[in-house]
Write a protein that holds these residues in place. Structure first.
Motif, PDB file in Angstrom:
ATOM      1  N   PHE A 206       1.886   5.608  -7.299  1.00 34.35           N
ATOM      2  CA  PHE A 206       0.727   5.900  -8.132  1.00 34.35           C
ATOM      3  C   PHE A 206      -0.186   6.939  -7.512  1.00 34.35           C
ATOM      4  O   PHE A 206      -1.140   7.370  -8.132  1.00 34.35           O
ATOM      5  CB  PHE A 206      -0.097   4.634  -8.374  1.00 34.35           C
ATOM      6  N   GLY A 207       0.084   7.309  -6.256  1.00 35.83           N
ATOM      7  CA  GLY A 207      -0.790   8.281  -5.616  1.00 35.83           C
ATOM      8  C   GLY A 207      -2.147   7.707  -5.258  1.00 35.83           C
ATOM      9  O   GLY A 207      -3.092   8.433  -4.988  1.00 35.83           O
TER      10      GLY A 207
ATOM     11  N   LEU B 190       3.974  15.428  -2.699  1.00 37.10           N
ATOM     12  CA  LEU B 190       5.075  15.372  -1.736  1.00 37.10           C
ATOM     13  C   LEU B 190       5.801  14.032  -1.752  1.00 37.10           C
ATOM     14  O   LEU B 190       7.013  13.966  -1.553  1.00 37.10           O
ATOM     15  CB  LEU B 190       4.554  15.660  -0.331  1.00 37.10           C
ATOM     16  N   LEU B 191       5.076  12.926  -1.974  1.00 43.18           N
ATOM     17  CA  LEU B 191       5.707  11.614  -1.833  1.00 43.18           C
ATOM     18  C   LEU B 191       6.044  10.949  -3.168  1.00 43.18           C
ATOM     19  O   LEU B 191       7.039  10.229  -3.270  1.00 43.18           O
ATOM     20  CB  LEU B 191       4.823  10.691  -0.999  1.00 43.18           C
ATOM     21  N   ALA B 192       5.216  11.168  -4.205  1.00 41.98           N
ATOM     22  CA  ALA B 192       5.489  10.473  -5.472  1.00 41.98           C
ATOM     23  C   ALA B 192       6.712  11.060  -6.167  1.00 41.98           C
ATOM     24  O   ALA B 192       7.243  10.473  -7.096  1.00 41.98           O
ATOM     25  CB  ALA B 192       4.279  10.543  -6.399  1.00 41.98           C
TER      26      ALA B 192
ATOM     27  N   LEU C  11       0.828  -1.211   0.000  1.00 42.61           N
ATOM     28  CA  LEU C  11       0.000   0.000   0.000  1.00 42.61           C
ATOM     29  C   LEU C  11       0.861   1.259   0.000  1.00 42.61           C
ATOM     30  O   LEU C  11       0.532   2.238  -0.666  1.00 42.61           O
ATOM     31  CB  LEU C  11      -0.947   0.003   1.205  1.00 42.61           C
ATOM     32  N   VAL C  12       1.978   1.223   0.752  1.00 39.27           N
ATOM     33  CA  VAL C  12       2.872   2.386   0.742  1.00 39.27           C
ATOM     34  C   VAL C  12       3.439   2.574  -0.663  1.00 39.27           C
ATOM     35  O   VAL C  12       3.532   3.696  -1.169  1.00 39.27           O
ATOM     36  CB  VAL C  12       4.011   2.213   1.774  1.00 39.27           C
ATOM     37  N   MET C  13       3.778   1.454  -1.319  1.00 42.01           N
ATOM     38  CA  MET C  13       4.299   1.562  -2.681  1.00 42.01           C
ATOM     39  C   MET C  13       3.264   2.148  -3.621  1.00 42.01           C
ATOM     40  O   MET C  13       3.570   3.002  -4.449  1.00 42.01           O
ATOM     41  CB  MET C  13       4.742   0.182  -3.178  1.00 42.01           C
TER      42      MET C  13
ATOM     43  N   LEU D  70      -1.655  13.815 -13.354  1.00 42.39           N
ATOM     44  CA  LEU D  70      -2.475  14.377 -12.278  1.00 42.39           C
ATOM     45  C   LEU D  70      -3.956  14.237 -12.609  1.00 42.39           C
ATOM     46  O   LEU D  70      -4.759  13.763 -11.793  1.00 42.39           O
ATOM     47  CB  LEU D  70      -2.095  15.848 -12.075  1.00 42.39           C
ATOM     48  N   VAL D  71      -4.318  14.632 -13.841  1.00 46.03           N
ATOM     49  CA  VAL D  71      -5.726  14.557 -14.253  1.00 46.03           C
ATOM     50  C   VAL D  71      -6.197  13.110 -14.226  1.00 46.03           C
ATOM     51  O   VAL D  71      -7.292  12.794 -13.750  1.00 46.03           O
ATOM     52  CB  VAL D  71      -5.896  15.151 -15.673  1.00 46.03           C
ATOM     53  N   TRP D  72      -5.354  12.200 -14.711  1.00 47.72           N
ATOM     54  CA  TRP D  72      -5.705  10.792 -14.781  1.00 47.72           C
ATOM     55  C   TRP D  72      -5.961  10.217 -13.381  1.00 47.72           C
ATOM     56  O   TRP D  72      -6.938   9.514 -13.154  1.00 47.72           O
ATOM     57  CB  TRP D  72      -4.583  10.037 -15.489  1.00 47.72           C
ATOM     58  N   ARG D  73      -5.078  10.547 -12.439  1.00 44.45           N
ATOM     59  CA  ARG D  73      -5.246  10.059 -11.067  1.00 44.45           C
ATOM     60  C   ARG D  73      -6.537  10.582 -10.468  1.00 44.45           C
ATOM     61  O   ARG D  73      -7.263   9.882  -9.776  1.00 44.45           O
ATOM     62  CB  ARG D  73      -4.091  10.529 -10.183  1.00 44.45           C
TER      63      ARG D  73
END
Lengths: 192, 253
Positions: A81-82, B126-128, A74-76, B66-69
């Motif tokens: 992929f957000g 922030l994380l991706a 899940l973290v991955m 971004l739009v896709w997500r």
């Protein structure tokens, strides 16, 4: 709800992580990576394509290590992929990890004694239980977080049924295959 | 430092952010999410979503991604958002096909949608844009158990390897005229394919384990870290806190 999930997952990890022997980390990681890759494959189910959860197989193959593996997956997903937020991580991990642990703890002892056909059946049961369990837990978490969510929660849980059926067939085949080709993978706690 | 080179958006990350302590981003992302969840006014949530999106684009997340997500997320939430106006009681805003859509339900649906979107975009920004290895090291320095971090780093490392393995196997299936369909044969084939992936994974893990043994592995790795908390990090943390405080404060007005 988010807090309850986070607490439950943390409690599970407190039990599970010490059981993950250092020598087994590479094995657990490689199997978790294999299942992560498999869950990205889109498999046709009726008119649509779905991604499998494979948490039942995860439980059978990894035992207690399934919970940390779910958290890592899940973290991955979140980082690459957000998908999923930082706060829902705990609930999601519980909803997916708890059925995996259930399969691991209840079905794994049977699997050790089972023959080739038995392994297919146990794999199929695990596939179904994994998805159905997650659907029920997801529905529950939605219902508990707000009264208005009830009907939607039931619709979403029902939508998991076809997935559970497909997952049962695929998981059964996968476990049966592993049982024939590499039975030591299922015999558990292998430390070399 | 040797990094895994696994980043969702590798071109991303403005130089000044890349120099910041990665712990800052993790804590920052969690703080952002907590703030968003605490917000209730649709206008504030919208502002937060716009800010997060601008930040994500500024940090180099591709617009298309971004739009896709966002679309994928809205698709997931569709059932929930459509059902809420019907199930939540309250004064009717409109009638569609004889069903009353309530104001509180519409409001709640919009609130959930905006909250989820803002949290997701914030996490993405922030994380991706952070290298997976740095994320792992930073988690370790935030006192996440070392075993969990090792498991994470190993898994990230070998996902790419097994992805390649999967593509090889899938190509072999295609060469034998396999087309995925809605039938038992297809599903069983997928099961065997996944089983094979597990077997290959196990074989690989043995080699990895042997190699580690050869190099004197005794259950612990050193976790490298080359980034330390600097004055810039304190500054960034303060700016972030002020921003989040402003969002919360604005809603009280």
């Amino acid at each position: 709800m988010l807090i309850t999930g986070a607490v439950a997952t943390t409690a599970g990890l407190v039990v599970a992580v010490p059981r993950l022997h250092d020598d087994r980390i590479p094995q657990a990681a490689l199997l978790a990576a294999a299942l992560f890759v498999a869950s990205l494959v889109s498999v046709p189910a009726g008119p649509v394509s779905v991604h499998l959860l494979l948490n039942g197989v995860m439980g059978l193959v990894l035992g207690w290590a399934a919970l940390p593996a779910v958290v890592v997956a899940l973290v991955m997903q979140m980082a690459f992929f957000g998908f999923g937020g930082v706060l829902s991580l705990g609930v999601n991990a519980f909803n997916i990890g708890a059925p995996a642990l259930l399969c691991g703890l209840l079905l794994r002892p049977w699997l050790r004694a089972a023959g080739a056909r038995g392994a297919v059946a146990i794999g199929a049961v695990a596939g179904f239980v994994g998805v159905a369990g997650t659907a029920v837990l997801l529905g529950l978490s939605l219902t508990l977080s707000g009264e208005g969510f009830g009907p939607a929660a039931r619709v979403i849980a029902l939508a998991y049924l076809p997935l559970a059926a497909v997952e049962a067939v695929v998981s059964g085949a996968a476990i049966g295959f592993v049982r024939r080709v590499s039975p030591e993978l299922l015999l558990g706690e292998e430390v070399r | 430092m040797a990094l895994l080179g696994v980043t969702a958006y590798p071109t991303a990350g403005a130089a000044w952010l890349a120099e910041r302590d990665p712990r800052l981003r993790i804590v920052g992302a969690v703080a952002f999410a907590l703030t968003i969840v605490a917000l209730q006014a649709l206008s504030t949530l919208l502002v937060a979503l716009v800010l997060a999106s601008a930040g994500a684009l500024l940090l180099g997340v591709p617009t298309g991604a971004l739009v896709w997500r966002l679309l994928a997320l809205e698709g997931l939430m569709l059932v929930l958002v459509v059902s809420l106006p019907i199930t939540v009681p309250g004064p009717a805003a409109a009638h569609v096909a004889g069903v009353a859509l309530s104001w509180p339900g519409l409001h709640q649906g919009a609130e959930i949608l905006l909250t989820a979107s803002a949290v997701m975009v914030g996490t993405l920004a922030l994380l991706a844009t952070l290298d997976a290895a740095r994320l792992g090291y930073a988690l370790a320095r935030l006192h996440v158990p070392a075993r969990l971090v090792h498991l994470f780093l190993f898994t990230v490392r070998y996902v790419g390897v097994l992805q390649g393995e999967y593509q090889r196997l899938r190509r072999a299936m295609r060469a034998r005229a396999f087309v995925a369909g809605n039938n038992r044969h297809s599903w069983r084939s997928f099961g065997w394919l996944f089983g094979m992936l597990l077997v290959r994974g196990l074989e690989r893990s043995r080699r990895v384990h042997d190699a580690m043994r050869c190099r004197g592995f005794e259950g612990r790795f050193r976790l490298a870290h080359d980034q330390h908390w600097e004055r810039g990090d304190t500054l960034a943390a303060m700016v972030w806190l002020i921003l989040l405080g402003a969002l919360l404060g604005w809603e009280q007005l």
